[in-house]
Design a protein around this motif. Structure first.
Motif, PDB file in Angstrom:
ATOM      1  N   GLU A 231      63.831 114.524  37.002  1.00 38.62           N
ATOM      2  CA  GLU A 231      64.205 113.783  38.176  1.00 38.62           C
ATOM      3  C   GLU A 231      63.340 112.837  38.843  1.00 38.62           C
ATOM      4  OE1 GLU A 231      66.358 116.496  40.385  1.00 38.62           O
ATOM      5  OE2 GLU A 231      68.298 116.546  39.191  1.00 38.62           O
ATOM      6  N   LYS A 232      61.975 113.604  39.034  1.00 33.65           N
ATOM      7  CA  LYS A 232      60.804 113.117  39.494  1.00 33.65           C
ATOM      8  C   LYS A 232      60.346 111.747  39.044  1.00 33.65           C
ATOM      9  CE  LYS A 232      55.987 114.177  40.797  1.00 33.65           C
ATOM     10  NZ  LYS A 232      54.954 115.240  40.851  1.00 33.65           N
ATOM     11  N   TYR A 233      60.424 111.621  37.677  1.00 36.84           N
ATOM     12  CA  TYR A 233      59.901 110.590  36.970  1.00 36.84           C
ATOM     13  C   TYR A 233      60.932 109.628  36.498  1.00 36.84           C
ATOM     14  CZ  TYR A 233      55.504 113.115  37.452  1.00 36.84           C
ATOM     15  OH  TYR A 233      54.173 113.456  37.693  1.00 36.84           O
TER      16      TYR A 233
ATOM     17  N   VAL B  95      62.030 121.736  34.331  1.00 38.07           N
ATOM     18  CA  VAL B  95      62.143 120.695  33.484  1.00 38.07           C
ATOM     19  C   VAL B  95      63.164 119.693  34.026  1.00 38.07           C
ATOM     20  CG1 VAL B  95      63.149 119.745  31.357  1.00 38.07           C
ATOM     21  CG2 VAL B  95      61.771 121.860  31.206  1.00 38.07           C
ATOM     22  N   LYS B  96      64.172 120.154  34.838  1.00 36.69           N
ATOM     23  CA  LYS B  96      65.186 119.254  35.428  1.00 36.69           C
ATOM     24  C   LYS B  96      64.407 118.442  36.374  1.00 36.69           C
ATOM     25  CE  LYS B  96      69.625 119.230  37.472  1.00 36.69           C
ATOM     26  NZ  LYS B  96      70.879 120.089  37.922  1.00 36.69           N
TER      27      LYS B  96
ATOM     28  N   GLN C 209      62.622 110.368  22.758  1.00 37.15           N
ATOM     29  CA  GLN C 209      61.300 110.181  23.223  1.00 37.15           C
ATOM     30  C   GLN C 209      60.945 110.606  24.516  1.00 37.15           C
ATOM     31  OE1 GLN C 209      60.225 105.708  24.386  1.00 37.15           O
ATOM     32  NE2 GLN C 209      58.811 106.059  22.576  1.00 37.15           N
ATOM     33  N   ARG C 210      62.149 110.595  25.460  1.00 32.42           N
ATOM     34  CA  ARG C 210      61.883 111.264  27.059  1.00 32.42           C
ATOM     35  C   ARG C 210      61.607 112.675  26.731  1.00 32.42           C
ATOM     36  NH1 ARG C 210      66.356 107.955  30.653  1.00 32.42           N
ATOM     37  NH2 ARG C 210      66.049 105.935  29.941  1.00 32.42           N
ATOM     38  N   VAL C 211      62.056 113.237  25.988  1.00 34.44           N
ATOM     39  CA  VAL C 211      61.714 114.582  25.641  1.00 34.44           C
ATOM     40  C   VAL C 211      60.509 114.932  25.258  1.00 34.44           C
ATOM     41  CG1 VAL C 211      62.360 116.780  24.369  1.00 34.44           C
ATOM     42  CG2 VAL C 211      64.029 115.318  24.932  1.00 34.44           C
ATOM     43  N   GLU C 212      59.836 114.083  24.482  1.00 33.20           N
ATOM     44  CA  GLU C 212      58.355 113.960  24.140  1.00 33.20           C
ATOM     45  C   GLU C 212      57.479 114.003  25.416  1.00 33.20           C
ATOM     46  OE1 GLU C 212      56.730 115.165  21.821  1.00 33.20           O
ATOM     47  OE2 GLU C 212      57.766 114.699  19.929  1.00 33.20           O
ATOM     48  N   ILE C 213      57.857 112.850  26.325  1.00 31.21           N
ATOM     49  CA  ILE C 213      57.186 112.640  27.632  1.00 31.21           C
ATOM     50  C   ILE C 213      57.438 113.687  28.475  1.00 31.21           C
ATOM     51  CG2 ILE C 213      57.135 111.103  29.464  1.00 31.21           C
ATOM     52  CD1 ILE C 213      58.518 108.924  27.676  1.00 31.21           C
TER      53      ILE C 213
ATOM     54  N   ILE D  14      60.060 103.228  32.720  1.00 29.49           N
ATOM     55  CA  ILE D  14      59.598 104.590  32.685  1.00 29.49           C
ATOM     56  C   ILE D  14      58.074 104.530  32.834  1.00 29.49           C
ATOM     57  CG2 ILE D  14      59.274 106.657  31.344  1.00 29.49           C
ATOM     58  CD1 ILE D  14      62.224 106.295  30.315  1.00 29.49           C
ATOM     59  N   VAL D  15      57.384 103.800  32.092  1.00 26.49           N
ATOM     60  CA  VAL D  15      55.973 103.761  31.986  1.00 26.49           C
ATOM     61  C   VAL D  15      55.584 103.161  33.238  1.00 26.49           C
ATOM     62  CG1 VAL D  15      53.792 102.483  31.079  1.00 26.49           C
ATOM     63  CG2 VAL D  15      55.607 103.647  29.470  1.00 26.49           C
ATOM     64  N   ARG D  16      56.253 102.059  33.781  1.00 24.19           N
ATOM     65  CA  ARG D  16      55.604 101.402  35.060  1.00 24.19           C
ATOM     66  C   ARG D  16      56.029 102.735  36.057  1.00 24.19           C
ATOM     67  NH1 ARG D  16      59.332  95.983  34.663  1.00 24.19           N
ATOM     68  NH2 ARG D  16      57.546  94.835  33.583  1.00 24.19           N
ATOM     69  N   ASN D  17      56.854 103.256  36.266  1.00 28.87           N
ATOM     70  CA  ASN D  17      57.196 104.378  37.370  1.00 28.87           C
ATOM     71  C   ASN D  17      55.781 105.579  37.204  1.00 28.87           C
ATOM     72  OD1 ASN D  17      58.522 105.620  39.304  1.00 28.87           O
ATOM     73  ND2 ASN D  17      59.626 107.221  37.650  1.00 28.87           N
ATOM     74  N   LEU D  18      55.645 105.972  36.012  1.00 27.64           N
ATOM     75  CA  LEU D  18      54.524 107.138  35.803  1.00 27.64           C
ATOM     76  C   LEU D  18      53.215 106.393  36.252  1.00 27.64           C
ATOM     77  CD1 LEU D  18      55.325 108.165  32.065  1.00 27.64           C
ATOM     78  CD2 LEU D  18      55.456 109.585  33.903  1.00 27.64           C
ATOM     79  N   ALA D  19      52.725 105.079  35.961  1.00 21.79           N
ATOM     80  CA  ALA D  19      51.640 104.636  36.347  1.00 21.79           C
ATOM     81  C   ALA D  19      51.843 104.387  38.000  1.00 21.79           C
ATOM     82  CB  ALA D  19      51.430 103.409  35.845  1.00 21.79           C
ATOM     83  N   THR D  20      52.766 104.120  38.528  1.00 18.28           N
ATOM     84  CA  THR D  20      52.787 104.274  40.057  1.00 18.28           C
ATOM     85  C   THR D  20      52.771 105.331  40.594  1.00 18.28           C
ATOM     86  OG1 THR D  20      54.672 102.358  39.903  1.00 18.28           O
ATOM     87  CG2 THR D  20      54.542 103.678  41.970  1.00 18.28           C
TER      88      THR D  20
END
Length: 511
Positions: A131-133, A126-127, A152-156, A187-193
């Motif tokens: 850090e990755k995202y 989990v850690k 919300q970050r926990v849900e992600i 966060i969303v932009r980073n996930l898409a990247t």
């Protein structure tokens, strides 16, 4: 038949969903490209969440086909969806408050070491994901102790932990503060990247412009258009969504204020942790005005609202409504004295989710005529009352027997507002009144609040949306660390100055 377009992560073809005689989705086509952020825009009750609940396996389509990464797929439940790489973050989180962050994330898919959960391995995974995202969360914190944005970050992370490559967010910013919204967009932009494909169910045009690549608009269960976000204006999006032009700024005449109707005098409140939340909080609210309270979440707004409405008791200080002392009175006494509230949490405080819409609309008046005669509820009168209000406030579906918990979040909000405004209070407290509403509904609610003011009523508006505060208020106060640190007329300030005081700045610094 196989879809050979390998650039598509998701393709939904001719999706129809009927609930009895009601068609929620009518032959909708939708596709999601790999690595894109695709917004799904529509009014409350337009069918956005229904379409995505079909994709995630919560509903079965009446007709239509779904393709994931080019392969025709049968998704009959969320486990099927997860197995195909889908994850969904719902508007109302599904977390266990007494559990730690990492315990919530691994729940149901715990790594085992013999007969026991391999907690060290779980924590590390989990850690590493956090850090990755770029989600930056303490995996050992308890859910009850962290902010809504962190929850919300926990849900992600729950979705990512289960291998999600396609993420669906249902109204993700409806419960976030402005600062948390900015963080969420990053966060969303980073996930898409990093290659994730993302669907955002939303009605917030500014946020669509800030993060989405494409946008599909749904109106009354039908697809209207799919557009490139970079080439379309917010006004065009709003028009496509509601089928007419929308006024983003409500025109209103200058306020004609009267006497003080609500006087709050030096309220103090200390919570169970011995932390002082309200610190000599004082304000005067006049007949015929909208007084907006701006502030970053966590500066005492929730506690103030609870005390004003009788849900908490103040340690010291006084509250006067029409010169009557209502300090620490019961919610019923306060309401019957002439003050109603649109609560900030519609599900916990605004509705009985198991009750019908008709029952919810008379929660505060059911004891009185014409809804009750000689102790017996007049069901036909209550239903007729509901039919009128649901038509007037455009609550969908317009069905007096519909269970309130089955309404979309925005329609739940409209149901509450219909009830509170119709009670005709001298003072209306509006706490986050348009949270979760689309632009058409926001325009409608703003007009009603201004109408209350123009009738000589008083409105206390508490909102995290600075646009809303600036648009509606006649006077604006900023709450910081439990007290008003700045109070002025609307025309004498701007968002930059308000932001300065919201961050705790002083008058000398502002000058």
């Amino acid at each position: 038949m196989v879809n050979l377009d390998h650039d598509l992560a998701v393709e939904m073809r001719q999706i129809t969903k009927k609930f009895g005689n009601f068609t929620a989705n009518d032959s909708i086509n939708f596709d999601l490209r790999k690595g894109e952020i695709h917004a799904l825009l529509g009014e409350n009750g337009a069918g956005k969440s229904t379409l995505m609940n079909i994709l995630y396996g919560l509903y079965t389509p009446t007709e239509g086909e779904i393709f994931i990464n080019g392969e025709k797929t049968n998704i009959s439940n969320p486990n099927d969806a997860i197995a195909h790489g889908l994850g969904m973050v719902h508007q109302h989180f599904m977390l266990i408050e007494p559990f730690k962050v990492y315990e919530n994330i691994i729940l149901g898919v715990e790594p085992m070491q013999g007969m026991f959960i391999h907690r060290k391995k779980a924590r590390e995974k989990v850690k590493d994901l956090s850090e990755k995202y770029g989600l930056s969360i303490n995996v050992d914190s308890y859910i009850r102790d962290i902010s809504v944005g962190m929850q919300q970050r926990v849900e992600i992370l729950k979705a990512l932990y289960r291998g999600a490559e396609i993420l669906i967010f249902d109204e993700p910013t409806a419960v976030l503060t402005p600062q948390e919204i900015d963080e969420f967009i990053e966060i969303v932009r980073n996930l898409a990247t990093q290659g994730k494909s993302i669907i955002i169910i939303t009605h917030k045009l500014k946020e669509i412009k800030a993060m989405a690549d494409r946008c599909t608009i749904i109106r009354r269960g039908q697809k209207i258009d799919t557009v490139d976000v970079a080439t379309v204006s917010p006004e065009e999006l709003a028009s496509k969504m509601v089928g007419r032009n929308v006024d983003f700024c409500i025109a209103k005449k200058p306020a004609e204020t009267g006497d003080v109707v609500l006087k709050v005098d030096q309220l103090n409140y200390t919570d169970k942790r011995k932390v002082k939340i309200l610190n000599d909080f004082s304000l005067d609210l006049h007949y015929g005005e909208i007084l907006g309270i701006a502030g970053v979440d966590g500066n005492g707004q929730s506690e103030l609202l609870d005390i004003l409405t009788g849900l908490r008791k103040t340690d010291s200080g006084k509250i006067y409504l029409k010169d009557k002392d209502i300090t620490n009175k019961s919610p019923r006494e306060i309401q019957e004295s002439g003050m109603n509230c649109i609560p900030e949490d519609r599900q916990k405080r605004g509705l009985v989710l198991e009750f019908t819409t008709a029952e919810n609309l008379v929660l505060e008046q059911y004891r009185h005529a014409p809804y009750c005669k000689k102790g017996i509820l007049q069901e036909e009168v209550i239903r007729d009352h509901a039919d009128q209000l649901m038509t007037k406030f455009d609550v969908r579906p317009n069905n007096a027997n519909y269970i309130a918990g089955d309404l979309s979040g925005g329609n739940q909000q409209k149901l509450i507002i219909a009830r509170e405004i119709t009670n005709d209070p001298d003072v209306l407290i509006a706490a986050q009144p348009t949270r979760g509403l689309d632009v058409g509904a926001i325009e409608y609610i703003h007009q009603f609040l201004v109408e209350q003011r123009d009738k000589g009523k008083a409105v206390l508006l508490v909102s995290f949306e600075l646009d809303e505060i600036m648009n509606l208020s006649d006077r604006i106060g900023v709450i910081y660390e439990g007290k008003i640190n700045f109070l002025t007329k609307r025309q004498d300030t701007n968002e930059r100055e308000l932001g300065h005081y919201m961050a705790g700045g002083g008058r000398d610094e502002a000058e």
